[in-house]
Scaffold this motif. Structure first.
Motif, PDB file in Angstrom:
ATOM      1  N   GLU A 197     -25.131  45.364 100.141  1.00 42.70           N
ATOM      2  CA  GLU A 197     -24.719  45.022 101.502  1.00 42.70           C
ATOM      3  C   GLU A 197     -23.804  46.096 102.094  1.00 42.70           C
ATOM      4  O   GLU A 197     -23.924  46.425 103.272  1.00 42.70           O
ATOM      5  N   SER A 198     -22.897  46.629 101.293  1.00 39.21           N
ATOM      6  CA  SER A 198     -21.970  47.638 101.802  1.00 39.21           C
ATOM      7  C   SER A 198     -22.692  48.901 102.235  1.00 39.21           C
ATOM      8  O   SER A 198     -22.476  49.406 103.340  1.00 39.21           O
ATOM      9  N   VAL A 199     -23.545  49.425 101.389  1.00 39.65           N
ATOM     10  CA  VAL A 199     -24.237  50.672 101.715  1.00 39.65           C
ATOM     11  C   VAL A 199     -25.129  50.487 102.929  1.00 39.65           C
ATOM     12  O   VAL A 199     -25.079  51.280 103.883  1.00 39.65           O
ATOM     13  N   ILE A 200     -25.927  49.455 102.943  1.00 35.36           N
ATOM     14  CA  ILE A 200     -26.863  49.246 104.051  1.00 35.36           C
ATOM     15  C   ILE A 200     -26.118  48.926 105.344  1.00 35.36           C
ATOM     16  O   ILE A 200     -26.445  49.459 106.410  1.00 35.36           O
ATOM     17  N   SER A 201     -25.096  48.093 105.291  1.00 36.13           N
ATOM     18  CA  SER A 201     -24.359  47.728 106.506  1.00 36.13           C
ATOM     19  C   SER A 201     -23.590  48.906 107.079  1.00 36.13           C
ATOM     20  O   SER A 201     -23.552  49.087 108.298  1.00 36.13           O
ATOM     21  N   PHE A 202     -22.970  49.696 106.238  1.00 36.71           N
ATOM     22  CA  PHE A 202     -22.225  50.848 106.757  1.00 36.71           C
ATOM     23  C   PHE A 202     -23.151  51.908 107.330  1.00 36.71           C
ATOM     24  O   PHE A 202     -22.777  52.631 108.244  1.00 36.71           O
ATOM     25  N   LEU A 203     -24.362  52.021 106.809  1.00 40.01           N
ATOM     26  CA  LEU A 203     -25.308  52.982 107.364  1.00 40.01           C
ATOM     27  C   LEU A 203     -25.898  52.513 108.688  1.00 40.01           C
ATOM     28  O   LEU A 203     -26.214  53.339 109.547  1.00 40.01           O
ATOM     29  N   GLY A 235     -22.798  39.016  92.446  1.00 37.17           N
ATOM     30  CA  GLY A 235     -21.845  39.367  93.501  1.00 37.17           C
ATOM     31  C   GLY A 235     -21.585  40.862  93.582  1.00 37.17           C
ATOM     32  O   GLY A 235     -21.494  41.424  94.674  1.00 37.17           O
ATOM     33  N   GLY A 236     -21.468  41.521  92.445  1.00 34.94           N
ATOM     34  CA  GLY A 236     -21.280  42.969  92.456  1.00 34.94           C
ATOM     35  C   GLY A 236     -22.481  43.702  93.021  1.00 34.94           C
ATOM     36  O   GLY A 236     -22.343  44.651  93.808  1.00 34.94           O
ATOM     37  N   PHE A 237     -23.672  43.270  92.628  1.00 31.03           N
ATOM     38  CA  PHE A 237     -24.903  43.868  93.139  1.00 31.03           C
ATOM     39  C   PHE A 237     -25.005  43.643  94.650  1.00 31.03           C
ATOM     40  O   PHE A 237     -25.346  44.560  95.415  1.00 31.03           O
ATOM     41  N   ILE A 274     -20.747  41.871 105.927  1.00 28.78           N
ATOM     42  CA  ILE A 274     -20.878  41.920 104.465  1.00 28.78           C
ATOM     43  C   ILE A 274     -20.454  40.614 103.804  1.00 28.78           C
ATOM     44  O   ILE A 274     -21.216  40.031 103.028  1.00 28.78           O
ATOM     45  N   LEU A 275     -19.251  40.155 104.074  1.00 36.75           N
ATOM     46  CA  LEU A 275     -18.735  38.966 103.379  1.00 36.75           C
ATOM     47  C   LEU A 275     -19.522  37.686 103.669  1.00 36.75           C
ATOM     48  O   LEU A 275     -19.838  36.945 102.728  1.00 36.75           O
ATOM     49  N   PRO A 276     -19.887  37.381 104.926  1.00 40.05           N
ATOM     50  CA  PRO A 276     -20.680  36.159 105.138  1.00 40.05           C
ATOM     51  C   PRO A 276     -22.047  36.204 104.455  1.00 40.05           C
ATOM     52  O   PRO A 276     -22.473  35.210 103.855  1.00 40.05           O
ATOM     53  N   SER A 277     -22.723  37.344 104.526  1.00 36.44           N
ATOM     54  CA  SER A 277     -24.027  37.457 103.864  1.00 36.44           C
ATOM     55  C   SER A 277     -23.886  37.376 102.353  1.00 36.44           C
ATOM     56  O   SER A 277     -24.741  36.791 101.667  1.00 36.44           O
ATOM     57  N   MET A 278     -22.811  37.932 101.838  1.00 41.65           N
ATOM     58  CA  MET A 278     -22.589  37.899 100.398  1.00 41.65           C
ATOM     59  C   MET A 278     -22.325  36.469  99.920  1.00 41.65           C
ATOM     60  O   MET A 278     -22.890  36.024  98.909  1.00 41.65           O
ATOM     61  N   VAL A 279     -21.517  35.729 100.651  1.00 43.77           N
ATOM     62  CA  VAL A 279     -21.220  34.345 100.270  1.00 43.77           C
ATOM     63  C   VAL A 279     -22.474  33.475 100.383  1.00 43.77           C
ATOM     64  O   VAL A 279     -22.758  32.655  99.491  1.00 43.77           O
ATOM     65  N   TYR A 280     -23.245  33.659 101.438  1.00 44.29           N
ATOM     66  CA  TYR A 280     -24.482  32.896 101.636  1.00 44.29           C
ATOM     67  C   TYR A 280     -25.485  33.197 100.526  1.00 44.29           C
ATOM     68  O   TYR A 280     -26.100  32.292  99.966  1.00 44.29           O
ATOM     69  N   LEU A 312     -32.428  53.548  96.473  1.00 49.33           N
ATOM     70  CA  LEU A 312     -31.235  53.919  95.705  1.00 49.33           C
ATOM     71  C   LEU A 312     -30.368  52.704  95.393  1.00 49.33           C
ATOM     72  O   LEU A 312     -29.907  52.541  94.256  1.00 49.33           O
ATOM     73  N   THR A 313     -30.168  51.833  96.389  1.00 45.02           N
ATOM     74  CA  THR A 313     -29.265  50.703  96.176  1.00 45.02           C
ATOM     75  C   THR A 313     -29.924  49.527  95.475  1.00 45.02           C
ATOM     76  O   THR A 313     -29.235  48.549  95.156  1.00 45.02           O
ATOM     77  N   LEU A 314     -31.215  49.595  95.239  1.00 44.75           N
ATOM     78  CA  LEU A 314     -31.865  48.527  94.473  1.00 44.75           C
ATOM     79  C   LEU A 314     -32.220  48.947  93.058  1.00 44.75           C
ATOM     80  O   LEU A 314     -32.034  48.187  92.114  1.00 44.75           O
ATOM     81  N   VAL A 315     -32.726  50.160  92.886  1.00 48.88           N
ATOM     82  CA  VAL A 315     -33.215  50.573  91.569  1.00 48.88           C
ATOM     83  C   VAL A 315     -32.064  50.891  90.619  1.00 48.88           C
ATOM     84  O   VAL A 315     -32.058  50.426  89.474  1.00 48.88           O
ATOM     85  N   VAL A 316     -31.104  51.670  91.074  1.00 48.29           N
ATOM     86  CA  VAL A 316     -30.010  52.082  90.174  1.00 48.29           C
ATOM     87  C   VAL A 316     -29.173  50.884  89.711  1.00 48.29           C
ATOM     88  O   VAL A 316     -28.971  50.703  88.502  1.00 48.29           O
ATOM     89  N   PRO A 317     -28.690  50.010  90.622  1.00 38.82           N
ATOM     90  CA  PRO A 317     -27.953  48.841  90.116  1.00 38.82           C
ATOM     91  C   PRO A 317     -28.815  47.890  89.291  1.00 38.82           C
ATOM     92  O   PRO A 317     -28.309  47.244  88.369  1.00 38.82           O
ATOM     93  N   ALA A 318     -30.114  47.802  89.593  1.00 46.07           N
ATOM     94  CA  ALA A 318     -30.990  46.939  88.794  1.00 46.07           C
ATOM     95  C   ALA A 318     -31.088  47.440  87.363  1.00 46.07           C
ATOM     96  O   ALA A 318     -31.084  46.644  86.418  1.00 46.07           O
ATOM     97  N   LEU A 319     -31.174  48.738  87.200  1.00 49.39           N
ATOM     98  CA  LEU A 319     -31.214  49.291  85.844  1.00 49.39           C
ATOM     99  C   LEU A 319     -29.889  49.077  85.117  1.00 49.39           C
ATOM    100  O   LEU A 319     -29.867  48.824  83.913  1.00 49.39           O
TER     101      LEU A 319
END
Length: 161
Positions: free
Chosen positions: A110-116, A103-105, A130-136, A74-81
Motif C-alpha cells: 500500500e505504501s509504495v503504490i499509494s506514494f507513487l 499487515g507488514g506485506f 494507506i491505514l484505512p485500506s490496511m485495516v479493511y 516488485l512489491t508483490l514478488v519480492v515480499p511474497a518470496l
C-alpha cells in the motif's frame, strides 16, 4: 489438475480488480485482495508456486495501469518470496503471527503504490489511503484465517443467530 485452483484465484482477482473493487470499497478504503491471495499462497504453498502466482497476480493487477506494472511486480514478488522463506523456517501457527505478516506485506504494498500514485502530502496519504485500506484488508484476512483454521464455520455462525 493442480493448476485449476490457482487459475480460479486469478480469475477472482481479475473480477475483483475490474468490477468489484469499487463496489466493496468503503469511503475510499478498498480491500487489497491481491496481497491477501499472495500471502495465503506464500504461507501454505511452495516457493516456486508462490513465485509464479505472485508474478501472475502482479500482471493481472498491473493491466489496469500498465505504467505501474513494474512496481506491482516488485512489491508483490519480492515480499511474497520473503514470506514464503519465513513461513518455511518459522512456525506460523498462531493467528497473530500470520496477521502480523499480512499487515507488514499490506503496509509495504500500500505504501509504495499509494506514494507513487498520489500527489498529496505523505501524512494525508498515510491517514486517508494507506491505514484505512490496511485495516479493511486485515479484517478480511482475519476472517479468511478464521475460516482456514476452522474456528469459524457455518454451524458456529448459525448458532450465534
Amino acid at each position: 489438475m493442480k493448476l485449476i485452483p490457482y487459475i480460479l484465484y486469478l480469475y477472482i482477482l481479475a473480477l475483483h480488480e475490474t468490477i468489484l473493487s469499487d463496489l466493496v470499497s468503503i469511503y475510499g478504503a478498498a480491500i487489497d485482495l491481491v496481497v491477501l491471495m499472495v500471502v495465503l499462497v506464500a504461507l501454505y504453498k511452495s516457493e516456486l508456486t508462490t513465485l509464479w502466482f505472485a508474478a501472475c497476480a502482479a500482471v493481472i493487477v498491473g493491466t489496469v495501469r500498465p505504467d505501474m506494472m513494474t512496481w506491482q511486480m516488485l512489491t508483490l514478488v519480492v515480499p511474497a518470496l520473503v514470506v514464503s522463506r519465513v513461513s518455511a523456517r518459522v512456525n506460523l501457527e498462531s493467528l497473530s503471527s500470520r496477521l502480523l505478516i499480512l499487515g507488514g506485506f499490506l503496509l509495504i504494498h500500500e505504501s509504495v503504490i499509494s506514494f507513487l500514485l498520489s500527489y498529496d502530502g505523505p501524512l494525508f496519504v498515510i491517514y486517508r489511503l494507506i491505514l484505512p485500506s490496511m485495516v479493511y484488508s486485515l479484517l478480511v484476512g482475519w476472517i479468511f484465517f478464521l475460516i482456514i483454521d476452522g474456528r469459524m464455520t457455518w454451524q458456529k455462525v448459525k448458532a450465534l443467530f
